[in-house]
Scaffold this active site. Structure first.
Site, mmCIF file in Angstrom:
data_model
loop_
_atom_site.group_PDB
_atom_site.id
_atom_site.type_symbol
_atom_site.label_atom_id
_atom_site.label_comp_id
_atom_site.label_asym_id
_atom_site.label_seq_id
_atom_site.Cartn_x
_atom_site.Cartn_y
_atom_site.Cartn_z
ATOM 1 N N ASP A 183 50.381 38.432 37.227
ATOM 2 C CA ASP A 183 49.255 37.608 36.801
ATOM 3 C C ASP A 183 48.558 38.329 35.652
ATOM 4 O O ASP A 183 48.589 39.558 35.579
ATOM 5 C CB ASP A 183 48.295 37.429 37.992
ATOM 6 C CG ASP A 183 46.994 36.762 37.579
ATOM 7 O OD1 ASP A 183 47.062 35.707 36.947
ATOM 8 O OD2 ASP A 183 45.928 37.307 37.894
ATOM 9 N N ASP A 191 45.676 38.902 41.887
ATOM 10 C CA ASP A 191 44.400 39.255 42.509
ATOM 11 C C ASP A 191 43.629 38.058 43.060
ATOM 12 O O ASP A 191 42.776 38.208 43.910
ATOM 13 C CB ASP A 191 43.511 39.995 41.495
ATOM 14 C CG ASP A 191 43.059 39.091 40.360
ATOM 15 O OD1 ASP A 191 43.885 38.263 39.926
ATOM 16 O OD2 ASP A 191 41.917 39.213 39.901
ATOM 17 N N ASP A 234 46.878 33.133 43.053
ATOM 18 C CA ASP A 234 48.131 33.895 43.057
ATOM 19 C C ASP A 234 48.767 33.951 44.447
ATOM 20 O O ASP A 234 49.909 34.395 44.588
ATOM 21 C CB ASP A 234 47.889 35.345 42.585
ATOM 22 C CG ASP A 234 47.318 35.402 41.180
ATOM 23 O OD1 ASP A 234 47.842 34.693 40.313
ATOM 24 O OD2 ASP A 234 46.350 36.154 40.953
#
Length: 538
Positions: free
Chosen positions: A206, A451, A455
């Site tokens: 990410d 995080d 995700d």
């Protein structure tokens, strides 16, 4: 009323601070800013209006108020689909477990083969001896006992062939690596994750909050015609931590002012706010009018560089003097804007003008006649720019946007996915789809780092999920196998190194164990076949 009583078609009134209870469409309202970070991970608020009417459950109103018509509720909402992906699938075997199972199967088959051959050879020798003695038609209890002993030899060969110490060695190696990784700021939630990372062939990371800090900052400025790199000073208050509320852009500018030695509270208390015109996407600027302590009115504005610069006819030079904005100065400022933009920085121009005392709050703030103070560049955090800076995006790679990705057919995805290096504006389900295809279609061992709640589906689907321990949400941590306690991406490299170390350790043990077992197998088989004796080597 309870959100559980909502049905499609209901009209919901929402105000600043409210959470959107279901998926719906904007009906009417003003200045609606939606914080979609829970779904997208992006901290920049989204403006919702008639042109962009979509409102998603789980997001929050950061500003304004509106009426929303409910279109979808429950598990059919985007938030519901997100949560549904977290309950899909079971615990798959790790790459090491798959390989060890394969080795165990091969060893078992080899041991069984040698056991059958040994038993057959021993029985054949016994039958040959009885044939020579002419007693092959008569069988006694001793003969049955001898046959049973031959069977015991065959079973012993199977037992000797299997490396019985392997499960213990694997567990001890994983436990040792788990303890060492904890010292390196990586908390392993599942023991098998220690070695899975060592087998990873693809890492999907990410961007916001993982590769970047998810925090806008002024990194370059051109104040009074002088370009300067901004080295951020640490500014703290009496409690030891400074917290600035507002949009990311406002926060970045305030921090920049504080780092230059400005006193925000003193400036605000000394001046009286007369009028505010908020930013909107049409004007691409915002302005305020202040009543100064010594009397008089002053308008300040900021916005898109080309818009504000066009409204200026004066500028502050390097000596701090207000001078007419000539062609050379305009060219210098435009070149600065282009330079900042080429470095993936979003530029804002800041300007002011003195107003007549006859100005009132009912009058619009002037749109021209300003004095240019300077230009600042804040991190735009575009996926391609960050990926290039990190060395992820290469000339051969493809950068694709989420809306384009989800429209591709299965055949197109099979062709695209091996080349994709960046996926911008991706939804949680886009990430989940990408990881699923990499694992199932292409046989990759996928590690995912993230995080946010957005995700979580990809973290859950991956062979190994790595969540950030400080900035990470609880949903992300629950879906992950390893938690990076210091939020440092380089810790992931350490996790990979320990994973490979575990793999090598187990490889060496298997090599040692099989050497002993093969020798024992050969000696036992040779003794039985050549001498006919029931020799066992353990």
């Amino acid at each position: 009323m309870s959100i559980y009583d909502l049905l499609p078609g209901d009209i919901v009134h929402l105000a600043i601070g409210d959470q959107v209870p279901a998926d719906g469409l904007f009906v009417s309202g003003f200045s609606v800013l939606i914080d979609e970070s829970s779904l997208t991970g992006e901290s920049e608020p989204v403006m919702v209006n008639a042109e962009n009417p979509f409102m998603l459950s789980g997001t929050k109103l950061q500003d304004g108020s509106c009426k929303m018509m409910v279109t979808t509720v429950g598990m059919r909402t985007q938030w519901g689909k997100l949560m549904a992906t977290l309950s899909e699938g079971g615990d798959d075997e790790t790459p090491l477990q798959v390989k060890l199972n394969g080795v165990a199967t091969i060893i078992g088959k080899i041991g069984l083969f040698f056991a059958i051959v040994t038993f057959a050879v021993l029985v054949q020798k016994m039958l040959g001896r009885k044939l020579l003695e002419g007693t092959h038609w008569s069988w006694s209890g001793d003969d049955a006992l001898e046959m049973l002993e031959y069977f015991a030899v065959a079973v012993t060969i199977v037992v000797v062939a299997v490396p019985e110490g392997l499960p213990l060695a694997v567990t001890l190696s994983l436990a040792f690596a788990m303890k060492k990784m904890m010292n390196e700021k990586a908390l392993v939630r599942h023991l098998a994750a220690c070695e899975t990372m060592g087998s990873a062939t693809t890492i999907c990371s990410d961007k916001t909050g993982t590769l970047t800090t998810n925090h806008m900052t002024v990194v370059k400025s051109c104040i009074c015609m002088n370009i300067k790199e901004v080295s951020k000073a640490v500014v703290v208050n009496k409690e030891g931590k400074l917290e600035i509320l507002g949009t990311p852009t406002e926060t970045a500018l305030l921090e920049f002012g504080l780092s230059l030695g400005g006193d925000f509270q003193a400036e605000r208390n000394a001046s009286k706010l007369v009028k505010v015109e908020p930013f909107n996407s049409t004007k691409k600027r915002m302005g305020v009018v202040l009543e100064l302590p010594e009397g008089g009115l002053r308008a300040h504005c900021k916005g898109a560089s080309e818009i504000i610069l066009a409204a200026c006819d004066k500028a502050i030079n390097s000596n701090g003097e207000v001078v007419p904005l000539d062609e050379a100065s305009i060219n210098h400022l435009k070149a600065t804007i282009d330079q900042f933009a080429s470095e993936a920085l979003r530029t804002l121009c800041i300007a002011y003008m003195e107003l007549d005392n006859g100005f009132s709050a009912d009058n619009p703030i002037p749109v021209s006649g300003y004095t240019c103070i300077g230009i600042v560049g804040d991190n735009i955090n575009t996926a391609k720019a960050i990926a290039r800076e990190c060395g992820i995006l290469t000339d051969e790679g493809i950068a694709i946007e989420g809306p384009d990705f989800r429209e591709k057919s299965l055949e197109e995805l099979h062709e695209l996915i091996p080349k994709i290096q960046v996926m911008a504006r991706s939804s949680p389900l886009d990430k989940h789809t990408l990881v699923k295809h990499l694992r199932t279609t292409f046989g990759e061992v996928v590690a995912v780092t993230g995080d946010g709640t957005n995700d979580a589906p990809a973290l859950h689907e991956a062979d190994i999920g790595l969540a950030m321990g400080i900035a990470g949400t609880e949903v992300a941590k629950e879906s992950a196998d390893v938690i990076i306690l210091d939020d440092n991406f380089s810790t992931i490299v350490t996790v990979a190194k320990w994973g490979r170390s575990v793999y090598v350790n187990i490889q060496k043990f298997v090599q040692f164990q099989l050497t002993v077992n093969v020798v024992a197998l050969i000696v036992n088989f040779s003794s039985a076949c050549l001498t006919g004796e029931k020799t066992c080597v353990l």
